[in-house]
Write a protein that holds these residues in place. Structure first.
Motif, mmCIF file in Angstrom:
data_model
loop_
_atom_site.group_PDB
_atom_site.id
_atom_site.type_symbol
_atom_site.label_atom_id
_atom_site.label_comp_id
_atom_site.label_asym_id
_atom_site.label_seq_id
_atom_site.Cartn_x
_atom_site.Cartn_y
_atom_site.Cartn_z
ATOM 1 N N LEU A 75 0.823 -1.208 0.000
ATOM 2 C CA LEU A 75 0.000 0.000 0.000
ATOM 3 C C LEU A 75 0.860 1.262 0.000
ATOM 4 O O LEU A 75 0.542 2.233 -0.707
ATOM 5 N N GLU A 76 1.945 1.260 0.750
ATOM 6 C CA GLU A 76 2.796 2.449 0.822
ATOM 7 C C GLU A 76 3.578 2.659 -0.470
ATOM 8 O O GLU A 76 3.535 3.738 -1.071
ATOM 9 N N GLN A 77 4.292 1.631 -0.904
ATOM 10 C CA GLN A 77 5.110 1.773 -2.098
ATOM 11 C C GLN A 77 4.242 1.834 -3.356
ATOM 12 O O GLN A 77 4.573 2.538 -4.313
ATOM 13 N N GLY A 78 3.149 1.085 -3.347
ATOM 14 C CA GLY A 78 2.247 1.113 -4.498
ATOM 15 C C GLY A 78 1.649 2.491 -4.700
ATOM 16 O O GLY A 78 1.568 2.989 -5.830
ATOM 17 N N LYS A 79 1.246 3.130 -3.628
ATOM 18 C CA LYS A 79 0.687 4.478 -3.730
ATOM 19 C C LYS A 79 1.736 5.455 -4.256
ATOM 20 O O LYS A 79 1.418 6.343 -5.068
ATOM 21 N N ALA A 80 2.976 5.284 -3.816
ATOM 22 C CA ALA A 80 4.051 6.162 -4.296
ATOM 23 C C ALA A 80 4.261 6.002 -5.799
ATOM 24 O O ALA A 80 4.431 6.990 -6.517
ATOM 25 N N ARG A 81 4.242 4.747 -6.283
ATOM 26 C CA ARG A 81 4.408 4.514 -7.726
ATOM 27 C C ARG A 81 3.258 5.151 -8.500
ATOM 28 O O ARG A 81 3.467 5.790 -9.541
ATOM 29 N N LEU A 82 2.043 4.966 -8.013
ATOM 30 C CA LEU A 82 0.875 5.506 -8.702
ATOM 31 C C LEU A 82 0.899 7.026 -8.724
ATOM 32 O O LEU A 82 0.509 7.648 -9.715
ATOM 33 N N GLU A 83 1.366 7.645 -7.646
ATOM 34 C CA GLU A 83 1.467 9.107 -7.609
ATOM 35 C C GLU A 83 2.498 9.617 -8.607
ATOM 36 O O GLU A 83 2.413 10.767 -9.053
ATOM 37 N N GLU A 84 3.453 8.774 -8.964
ATOM 38 C CA GLU A 84 4.443 9.128 -9.981
ATOM 39 C C GLU A 84 3.893 8.930 -11.389
ATOM 40 O O GLU A 84 4.592 9.193 -12.377
ATOM 41 N N GLY A 85 2.651 8.422 -11.487
ATOM 42 C CA GLY A 85 2.042 8.193 -12.792
ATOM 43 C C GLY A 85 2.413 6.867 -13.421
ATOM 44 O O GLY A 85 2.237 6.680 -14.630
ATOM 45 N N VAL A 86 2.918 5.933 -12.612
ATOM 46 C CA VAL A 86 3.350 4.636 -13.118
ATOM 47 C C VAL A 86 2.289 3.584 -12.809
ATOM 48 O O VAL A 86 1.955 3.367 -11.635
ATOM 49 N N PRO A 87 1.735 2.903 -13.811
ATOM 50 C CA PRO A 87 0.784 1.819 -13.551
ATOM 51 C C PRO A 87 1.445 0.702 -12.748
ATOM 52 O O PRO A 87 2.657 0.480 -12.829
ATOM 53 N N LEU A 88 0.634 -0.009 -11.983
ATOM 54 C CA LEU A 88 1.143 -1.073 -11.121
ATOM 55 C C LEU A 88 0.497 -2.396 -11.509
ATOM 56 O O LEU A 88 -0.728 -2.479 -11.643
ATOM 57 N N LEU A 89 1.316 -3.433 -11.690
ATOM 58 C CA LEU A 89 0.837 -4.774 -12.038
ATOM 59 C C LEU A 89 0.895 -5.670 -10.809
ATOM 60 O O LEU A 89 1.948 -5.791 -10.174
ATOM 61 N N ILE A 90 -0.241 -6.300 -10.504
ATOM 62 C CA ILE A 90 -0.335 -7.192 -9.350
ATOM 63 C C ILE A 90 -0.921 -8.526 -9.785
ATOM 64 O O ILE A 90 -1.891 -8.569 -10.547
ATOM 65 N N PHE A 91 -0.332 -9.612 -9.304
ATOM 66 C CA PHE A 91 -0.900 -10.943 -9.482
ATOM 67 C C PHE A 91 -1.573 -11.329 -8.160
ATOM 68 O O PHE A 91 -0.887 -11.762 -7.226
ATOM 69 N N PRO A 92 -2.889 -11.158 -8.058
ATOM 70 C CA PRO A 92 -3.558 -11.344 -6.767
ATOM 71 C C PRO A 92 -3.534 -12.780 -6.241
ATOM 72 O O PRO A 92 -3.800 -12.999 -5.061
ATOM 73 N N GLN A 93 -3.211 -13.740 -7.096
ATOM 74 C CA GLN A 93 -3.076 -15.113 -6.608
ATOM 75 C C GLN A 93 -1.800 -15.286 -5.792
ATOM 76 O O GLN A 93 -1.662 -16.250 -5.058
ATOM 77 N N GLY A 94 -0.871 -14.368 -5.955
ATOM 78 C CA GLY A 94 0.345 -14.372 -5.142
ATOM 79 C C GLY A 94 1.453 -15.244 -5.678
ATOM 80 O O GLY A 94 2.622 -14.975 -5.434
ATOM 81 N N THR A 95 1.107 -16.293 -6.391
ATOM 82 C CA THR A 95 2.083 -17.209 -6.951
ATOM 83 C C THR A 95 1.449 -17.896 -8.145
ATOM 84 O O THR A 95 0.249 -17.752 -8.392
ATOM 85 N N ARG A 96 2.251 -18.655 -8.907
ATOM 86 C CA ARG A 96 1.688 -19.355 -10.056
ATOM 87 C C ARG A 96 0.698 -20.422 -9.606
ATOM 88 O O ARG A 96 0.973 -21.194 -8.684
ATOM 89 N N VAL A 97 -0.442 -20.446 -10.284
ATOM 90 C CA VAL A 97 -1.500 -21.415 -9.991
ATOM 91 C C VAL A 97 -1.709 -22.261 -11.243
ATOM 92 O O VAL A 97 -1.826 -21.711 -12.353
ATOM 93 N N PRO A 98 -1.745 -23.588 -11.121
ATOM 94 C CA PRO A 98 -1.878 -24.444 -12.305
ATOM 95 C C PRO A 98 -3.145 -24.154 -13.104
ATOM 96 O O PRO A 98 -4.157 -23.684 -12.557
ATOM 97 N N VAL A 99 -3.085 -24.443 -14.397
ATOM 98 C CA VAL A 99 -4.254 -24.310 -15.257
ATOM 99 C C VAL A 99 -5.394 -25.147 -14.687
ATOM 100 O O VAL A 99 -5.201 -26.268 -14.221
ATOM 101 N N GLY A 100 -6.594 -24.576 -14.706
ATOM 102 C CA GLY A 100 -7.759 -25.260 -14.166
ATOM 103 C C GLY A 100 -8.107 -24.832 -12.758
ATOM 104 O O GLY A 100 -9.201 -25.106 -12.280
ATOM 105 N N LYS A 101 -7.180 -24.154 -12.088
ATOM 106 C CA LYS A 101 -7.401 -23.710 -10.717
ATOM 107 C C LYS A 101 -7.419 -22.184 -10.657
ATOM 108 O O LYS A 101 -6.759 -21.516 -11.437
ATOM 109 N N LEU A 102 -8.167 -21.659 -9.707
ATOM 110 C CA LEU A 102 -8.229 -20.217 -9.516
ATOM 111 C C LEU A 102 -7.418 -19.775 -8.312
ATOM 112 O O LEU A 102 -6.723 -18.766 -8.353
ATOM 113 N N GLY A 103 -7.461 -20.556 -7.244
ATOM 114 C CA GLY A 103 -6.752 -20.171 -6.038
ATOM 115 C C GLY A 103 -7.433 -18.997 -5.351
ATOM 116 O O GLY A 103 -8.507 -18.551 -5.744
ATOM 117 N N LYS A 104 -6.782 -18.496 -4.329
ATOM 118 C CA LYS A 104 -7.316 -17.355 -3.594
ATOM 119 C C LYS A 104 -6.837 -16.057 -4.224
ATOM 120 O O LYS A 104 -5.655 -15.886 -4.505
#
Length: 247
Positions: free
Chosen positions: A142-171
């Protein structure tokens, strides 16, 4: 479906891919370490990620893996925003740097310790999280992400946190929605089925076309974190099902 007779050829094609991938990566990373620190962030990002065009073209030549993008027009033309995407493969970590330019990405801290490659990656101002410290990682995001966004830089996040096999969604974690809402920037869901052709941690690559779908930007002003999270992840899940990468 791959037949047993086809596997030796697929192995050789993948071997050829890596025979080009690793030497070129090491040489280019060394060049980036010399030149990158001298450049402001945006030209630095453009220079350091030139090699990604090679990665994707070489993958197509050696392994027959192509890419088709739908909805590219949904990416905001100006201003910062948060992108959430599913994580199935190493492929998206390479291609998304060409799709979203420039960007900062949320990744695991261990990647920055890889000699040459990780050191060069650190020049792209990623948000490197220690996944063993869950509460501290969210605060850092939240802290560093907000700083990047304030600089006008888009932020990429993988909300699954790690690679999830095909067929699964995960959390799907809410960090992306929390950041977008707190920063009052749009959130853009992006789905792909790269795991069908480059399975996570797989040496062998399979020919075919990776489908990438970019969803409409979701405005966050006046909305709750749960509303934004539910809307973005629902779109992501439905798109993954249409692409055949989710049961």
């Amino acid at each position: 479906m791959t037949t047993p007779k086809a596997r030796p050829l697929l192995f050789l094609r993948s071997l050829l891919y890596y025979a080009g991938f690793y030497p070129v990566t090491m040489v280019y990373a060394f060049i980036c370490l010399l030149i990158g620190p001298l450049l402001p962030f945006r030209p630095r990002f453009a220079f350091l990620t030139l090699i990604n065009y090679f990665y994707i073209a070489w993958l197509r030549i050696c392994c027959g893996v192509k890419v088709e993008v739908r909805g590219r027009e949904h990416l905001p033309k100006e201003g910062s925003y948060v992108v959430i995407a599913n994580h199935q493969s190493e492929w998206e970590t390479l291609y998304f740097q060409l799709l979203i330019r420039p960007q900062a990405v949320v990744l695991k801290r261990e990647l920055l310790r890889i000699p040459l490659f990780g050191w060069a990656l650190a020049l792209l101002k990623p948000i490197a999280l220690d996944r063993s410290k869950r509460r501290g990682a969210l605060k850092q995001l939240l802290e560093q992400g907000k700083a990047r966004l304030e600089e006008g830089v888009p932020l990429l996040i993988f909300p699954q946190g790690t690679r999830v096999p095909v067929g699964k969604l995960g959390k799907l974690n809410k960090g992306g929605a929390m950041l977008a809402v707190s920063s009052e920037v749009p959130i853009v869901p992006v789905a792909h089925n790269a795991g069908l052709f480059w399975p996570g941690k797989s040496f062998i690559k399979y020919p075919g076309t990776v489908e990438v779908a970019v969803g409409p930007a979701i405005e966050t002003r006046g909305k709750s974190v749960d509303e934004v999270h539910d809307a973005s992840t629902e779109w992501l899940e439905q798109a993954m099902r249409r692409q055949g990468s989710l049961d």
